[in-house]
Motif scaffolding. Structure first.
Motif, PDB file in Angstrom:
ATOM      1  N   ALA A  74       0.080   4.113   5.290  1.00 54.56           N
ATOM      2  CA  ALA A  74      -0.463   2.806   4.937  1.00 54.56           C
ATOM      3  C   ALA A  74      -0.795   1.950   6.154  1.00 54.56           C
ATOM      4  O   ALA A  74      -1.813   1.273   6.183  1.00 54.56           O
ATOM      5  N   LEU A 128       0.842  -1.200   0.000  1.00 53.23           N
ATOM      6  CA  LEU A 128       0.000   0.000   0.000  1.00 53.23           C
ATOM      7  C   LEU A 128       0.869   1.238   0.000  1.00 53.23           C
ATOM      8  O   LEU A 128       0.555   2.241  -0.642  1.00 53.23           O
ATOM      9  N   ASP A 129       1.983   1.154   0.718  1.00 57.28           N
ATOM     10  CA  ASP A 129       2.905   2.271   0.733  1.00 57.28           C
ATOM     11  C   ASP A 129       3.495   2.478  -0.665  1.00 57.28           C
ATOM     12  O   ASP A 129       3.609   3.593  -1.152  1.00 57.28           O
TER      13      ASP A 129
END
Lengths: 278, 324, 338
Positions: free
Chosen positions: B140, B132-133
Motif C-alpha cells: 500500500a 489501503l492495506d
C-alpha cells in the motif's frame, strides 16, 4: 421530426440564434428586390451624414446609403459563407470518411496533409491563395473553402472512427458488406449531427473571414458592397462618422453570433443521448 | 440505527409529478446488512441515492430518513455534506468513473480524512496507507502514488471501499458494487465487504440485480418492483419461501447449475410498467398468473406472513405454499 | 461422422502494443495462444472466461471480422482465413452474430425492417421488396415480435425486445451457426430467461448451433451442451457442460465455479483461492499460464506448459496435476458437507 421541433423550441440559444439567422436571410432576400436606395448610388452632397429619417443609418464618404449597402452586402456574406462551407463539407467529409474507411496509410496520408494545412491560420491561407489567384469573390470563396477542408476532414474522421467501433457497424460487417458501403449506409448518417453543428459554426467563421479579406482588399471588389469593404472605408473617417464602422461591425457580429448560437443549440438538440432519453 | 419511513421519491414533471419510488420503509441496525434487489427501473438505485442525499436535480424525496436520531431529509445541502462521506458513504458500480483519473489514489483516500476529520496531510497519508492495506491493496505505501488507470478493476473497487471507509461511516451504501467485475474478483470484494461489516459494525446496504450476490451477503432484504417494495423480510426466509409472486418467479428465472436439458427456465411474461404510471391495481397484476378480480381493484396491502416478513400480495399464503 | 461446424486449430492472435520507447522493441500481447476446438453441429458450444481472456477476439475471428496471426479456422469445412472476400461473403448467410449491447447493435437511424433485412445483402439482390417484407415478418414472428413492429425504430423497444430484433436479424438468412457474444448479460433476470428460452427454441426449431460466449457459468451451463474455459488466451479445460461445471478439474475452472454467488449459501467458507488480478500476457512464457495464481503450483508448472489431456469422454484439461486437485477438492467438499 416533431420531437426535434419540440426540443428545439425548448432550447433558448437555438431560438435566439434562429431568429438572428432568419433575419439575416430575409434581409438578404429582401435586398434582391428592394433597398431604400441603390447601394451604388453616389450622392457627394450628402456624404458622411449620420442616421436620419432620409438615410436611416446615414451615408458614407461618397454619400451612399449605409442601410442599403449593408442589406445587399449581406448577399455576399451569405453566398461566400454557404459556398465556402459547401466546398469544405463536400471535400472534407469525403476525405475524412475515406481516411476512416480504409485506415492504414490512406488515413495517415490524409491526416498528415490536413495537419499540414491546419498549421496555417485562415487569414494567412486566404491571403496566400488570393495572392496567387488574384483578389475577388470567387477566389475568396475558394480560399476559405480550402481552409475548411481539413477541419471537416478531422471532425469526420474522428466521429467516423468512433462510429466504426459501434456494434451495429460490426453487425453490418458480418453481413459481408464492404467498408465503403458501411460508411455510406451506417457511419455517415450517424455522424451527420456533428457535421451539421460544425457547418453552422464554420459558416460564421467564413462570414468573418470574408469580411476580413474584403477589409484587406483581397475579397469582394468595389463597386459591389461588402461588409468588410465598408469597414475598410470607414477607417479613415472613424472619428468623423463613427456610424460607418459601427453598423457593419454590428451586422457582422450579430450574424456570427446567430450562427454560433444555432451551432451550440443544434449540438444539444441533435445529441443522440437526448434522443435516447426520449 | 437507520430508519427509513414512508420514503416517496417524485420527479417534478411539467404537467404532473411522476412518482418514482412509493412508500419505502425499512430499519437497519449497526453491523447488519440489507439487500435491495430489483430489475432496472425498479427504483432501487433511487432509494440508495435518497439515503445519500444525492438525488439529481428535479427529483425530490419526502417521508423520513433517520440516521441515529438525525433526520436527513430536513438537512440543508451544506449540513448533508458533513454527513455524506462521514456518517454515510457510498460505493458505485463502475470504479473507473467514480475515481478521479488525474489524482493519485493516495490523495483521493486522504481527502475525506483532511476534510471531515481535520487530519494533517502527513497523518492522513499514514491513515491512507493503513486503509489501503486493510482493503487488501498489496504494498500500500508504494501504491499511494499511482493513478486509477494503473490499477485493475478489482483494485479500483478496493480503493473506492477504502475511501468510503476512511471516516468510519455508520452506513455504507453499495450500489451494484461487483456488477462490473469478474466472478473471481467479485468473490474477493464480497468477502472483503462482509469482513468489514463484522469488524467495524457499520450497517451495509447493498443494491443489486443479482439475487446470488444478495442471497450470500445480507441479513434482510427488500424486493422492489416498479418503484414499490413488494416483499420485505429476512433474506434466507424470502429465498427459501418467497411470499410475493414476483419474487418467486424471479427466483425461478435464474439459470442454476446442473439443470437438465429438458428443463426450461420459468419466465415472467410481459414487461415492468413504466415509471410513474398510475396504478389503480396491484402493480404486478399484468404479469401475475394468480391474478384475480380483487387484485385489479386496489393496490394490495402488506400481508404479514411470518415474523417481520411481509409481502404486498393478497395471495401471499398461497404463493408460499406453492414455493414449498 | 458428421462434419464439424467449426474446427479451429493452432489459432494464435497477437497484438502489437504501441511502443513505450523509441529504442525498445514494441511488446506483443498474445490474445489467443494455440487454441484448438471443434464445435459439432446441433451441440451448442459455450466459451467461458473472464474479461480480457480473449473470448471476444475468438468470436470476432470466427466471424471473419478479425484475422488470426496464425492457425486455421474452418467453418463447415472451409478455412475462412484463406478464402477470398467474395467467397466469404457468400458463406456469411450461413453464420451470423448476436452482440451484447442491445442498444449499440442496432443502428438508431434505421427502422426495424431495414435492420433485420441487412444480412439478406449477403444472399444477393435477387430478393424483391415483397419477399423481403415477408421474410422480415417471418423472422420477427419467430422471435416473438409482431410483424407490424418492422416499421418501428430501435428506441421504441425495451432492451429485451431489442435483443429479439438482433436475434431476428441473425435468423433471417436461416444460418446453421450463430455466434452470440454475451447476448444476455445486459438484460434483466426475467428478460434474460425469456431470451435464453427463445435461443433454445430456435435451436430446436431451426437446428441452429450456437457458439455462446459468456462470463456467466450458469447461463452457459443452461444454454450449451459443450463448453471451453479460456484463461489468458489458452483453453484450460473443455468438455460437456454437465461434466465441466459439476466436476471441474482445472484449478482455474474450480475457482470460477466456486466464485459464483449462490442464493442461500450464506457465510460459506471464503474462496479457497486468493487469485491475484488477471494480467495480460505480453510474452510467450514458459510454463502454465495459471501457475502464478494456482495454489497447487509446483516446480514443473513453472517450467513446462501443460497440454490438453483427455480425461474421459469429451472432457479434457490442461493441468499437470489434475488428479491431485480433483481429490483435494472432493475431500474439501465432503469436509464442508460435514
Amino acid at each position: 421530426m416533431s420531437t426535434f421541433l419540440k426540443n428545439a423550441r425548448m432550447h433558448r440559444s437555438l431560438m435566439i440564434g434562429g431568429v438572428l439567422t432568419l433575419l439575416l436571410l430575409s434581409v438578404a432576400v429582401l435586398s434582391l428586390f428592394w433597398t431604400p436606395w441603390s447601394p451604388t448610388a453616389i450622392d457627394i452632397a450628402n456624404k458622411l451624414k449620420g442616421p436620419s429619417a432620409k438615410h436611416w443609418l446615414g451615408t458614407d464618404h461618397l454619400g451612399r446609403d449605409v442601410l442599403s449597402m449593408l442589406m445587399s452586402g449581406s448577399q455576399i456574406s451569405i453566398i461566400v459563407g454557404f459556398l465556402a462551407v459547401s466546398v469544405g463539407l463536400l471535400v472534407g467529409v469525403a476525405l475524412g470518411a475515406l481516411a476512416s474507411t480504409y485506415r492504414g496509410w490512406v488515413e495517415e496520408l490524409i491526416m498528415r496533409m490536413s495537419d499540414f494545412s491546419i498549421a496555417f491560420p485562415i487569414i494567412i491561407t486566404a491571403v496566400l491563395l488570393t495572392a496567387i489567384l488574384g483578389p475577388g469573390t470567387v477566389n475568396s470563396i475558394l480560399a476559405i473553402g480550402i481552409f475548411n477542408i481539413p477541419i471537416f476532414a478531422r471532425i469526420t474522421r474522428g466521429a467516423a472512427n468512433a462510429a466504426w467501433a459501434r456494434e451495429y457497424v460490426m453487425a453490418a460487417q458480418t453481413c459481408g458488406k464492404g467498408r465503403l458501403r458501411i460508411t455510406i449506409e451506417h457511419v455517415l448518417p450517424n455522424i451527420s449531427g456533428a457535421l451539421i453543428v460544425q457547418a453552422t459554426i464554420l459558416f460564421a467563421v467564413a462570414i468573418l473571414a470574408e469580411a476580413a479579406l474584403s477589409f484587406l482588399g483581397l475579397g469582394t471588389q468595389p463597386p459591389e458592397p461588402s461588409w468588410g469593404k465598408m469597414l475598410n472605408n470607414a477607417q479613415t473617417f472613424v472619428g468623423l462618422a463613427p456610424h460607418l464602422a459601427i453598423f457593419p461591425g454590428l451586422a457582422i457580429a450579430l450574424s456570427v453570433l446567430g450562427l454560433n448560437l444555432i451551432g451550440d443549440g443544434l449540438r444539444d438538440v441533435l445529441d443522440p443521448k437526448l434522443a435516447r432519453a426520449r | 440505527m437507520l430508519q427509513v419511513k414512508n420514503l416517496n421519491i417524485t420527479l417534478a414533471g411539467a404537467t404532473r409529478d411522476i412518482s418514482i419510488v412509493k412508500d419505502v420503509s425499512f430499519e437497519l441496525d449497526a453491523g447488519r446488512s440489507l439487500g435491495v434487489v430489483g430489475e432496472s427501473g425498479s427504483g432501487k438505485s433511487m432509494t440508495a441515492l435518497a439515503v445519500m442525499g444525492l438525488l439529481p436535480g428535479a427529483i425530490r424525496a419526502s417521508g423520513s430518513i433517520n440516521l441515529a436520531g438525525q433526520e436527513l431529509l430536513s438537512l440543508s445541502e451544506q449540513e448533508m455534506c458533513s454527513v455524506r462521506g462521514n456518517k454515510v458513504a457510498m460505493i458505485f458500480q463502475e470504479p473507473m468513473t467514480s475515481l478521479n483519473p488525474v489524482q493519485t489514489i493516495g490523495r483521493q483516500v486522504a481527502e475525506p480524512l483532511t476534510l471531515h476529520k481535520g487530519m494533517t496531510r502527513a497523518a492522513a497519508r499514514q491513515e491512507a496507507i493503513r486503509l489501503l492495506d486493510r482493503v487488501g491493496i498489496p504494498d500500500a505505501a508504494r501504491r499511494l502514488d499511482v493513478y486509477p488507470h494503473q490499477l485493475s478493476g478489482g483494485q479500483r473497487q478496493r480503493v473506492m471501499i477504502a475511501i468510503a471507509l476512511s471516516c468510519s461511516p455508520k452506513v455504507l451504501v453499495a450500489d451494484e458494487p461487483t456488477t462490473a467485475l469478474d466472478v473471481t474478483v467479485q468473490r474477493q470484494i464480497l468477502d472483503l465487504l462482509r469482513e468489514l461489516v463484522s469488524e467495524t459494525r457499520m450497517a451495509l446496504i447493498i443494491i443489486s440485480h443479482d439475487l446470488g450476490v444478495i442471497g450470500e451477503m445480507v441479513d434482510e432484504m427488500l424486493v422492489m418492483y416498479g418503484g414499490n417494495v413488494v416483499e420485505r423480510g429476512q433474506a434466507d426466509k424470502i429465498f427459501s419461501q418467497p411470499a410475493h409472486p414476483y419474487t418467486s418467479r424471479l427466483l425461478e428465472a435464474i439459470p442454476r447449475f446442473g439443470m437438465s436439458r429438458s428443463e426450461r427456465l420459468k419466465t415472467i411474461p410481459g414487461t415492468m410498467p413504466e415509471i410513474g404510471s398510475e396504478m389503480k391495481s396491484c402493480i404486478f397484476a399484468g404479469r401475475c398468473d394468480l391474478v384475480c378480480a380483487e387484485c385489479l381493484q386496489a393496490p394490495p396491502p402488506f400481508v404479514s406472513v411470518d415474523d417481520a416478513h411481509v409481502a404486498a400480495c393478497i395471495k401471499a399464503g398461497r404463493v408460499m405454499e406453492t414455493a414449498q | 461422422m458428421t462434419q464439424p461446424i467449426i474446427e479451429i486449430s493452432n489459432l494464435e492472435r497477437r497484438f502489437q502494443l504501441p511502443r513505450e520507447s523509441l529504442f525498445r522493441p514494441a511488446s506483443t500481447v498474445y490474445a489467443l495462444n494455440g487454441i484448438n476446438l471443434t464445435v459439432e453441429p446441433q451441440r451448442s458450444f459455450g466459451i467461458v472466461g473472464e474479461s480480457g481472456c480473449g473470448k471476444s477476439t475468438l468470436a470476432r475471428i470466427i466471424m471473419g471480422l478479425d484475422k488470426p496471426s496464425s492457425g486455421t479456422v474452418k467453418v463447415k469445412g472451409k478455412d475462412i482465413t484463406a478464402i477470398s472476400p467474395a467467397e466469404l461473403r457468400e458463406m456469411r448467410s450461413d453464420f451470423q452474430m448476436v452482440f451484447q449491447d442491445p442498444f449499440g447493435s442496432l443502428n438508431p437511424r434505421h427502422h426495424v425492417e431495414r435492420i433485420v433485412a441487412e444480412p439478406l445483402y449477403a444472399v444477393g439482390d435477387a430478393i424483391g421488396k415483397q419477399e423481403r417484407k415477408e421474410k422480415v415478418a417471418e423472422a420477427l414472428t419467430s422471435v416473438g415480435l409482431r410483424p407490424t413492429d418492422m416499421e418501428k425504430y430501435p428506441h421504441e423497444f425495451s432492451g429485451g425486445q431489442r435483443q429479439r430484433v438482433a436475434i431476428a436479424r441473425a435468423l433471417i438468412t436461416r444460418p446453421s451457426l450463430i455466434v452470440a457474444d454475451e447476448p444476455v448479460s445486459a438484460l434483466d433476470v426475467s428478460v434474460q430467461a425469456q431470451v435464453l428460452n427463445l435461443l433454445r427454441d430456435l435451436e430446436d426449431q431451426f437446428g441452429i448451433t450456437f457458439v455462446f460466449i459468456s462470463h456467466n457459468l450458469a447461463v452457459v451451463d443452461y444454454a450449451c451442451q459443450d463448453a471451453a474455459v479460456i484463461y489468458l488466451g489458452r483453453i484450460v479445460e473443455q468438455g460437456p457442460t454437465s461434466q465441466l461445471f459439476n466436476n471441474p478439474l482445472h484449478p482455474y475452472t474450480q475457482s470460477l465455479v466456486d466464485a459464483v454467488p449462490h442464493v442461500g449459501v450464506k457465510n460459506r467458507r471464503a474462496a479457497r483461492q486468493a487469485p491475484t488480478a488477471l494480467k495480460t500476457q505480453t510474452a510467450a512464457q514458459t510454463g502454465c499460464t495459471f501457475a502464478g495464481r494456482c495454489s497447487f503450483a509446483k516446480e514443473r508448472c513453472r517450467t513446462q506448459q501443460p497440454t490438453l489431456r483427455v480425461v474421459d469422454g469429451g472432457h479434457s484439461v490442461a493441468c499437470h496435476f489434475f488428479e491431485e486437485t480433483r481429490s483435494e477438492r472432493a475431500s474439501m467438499q465432503t469436509a464442508v458437507a460435514v
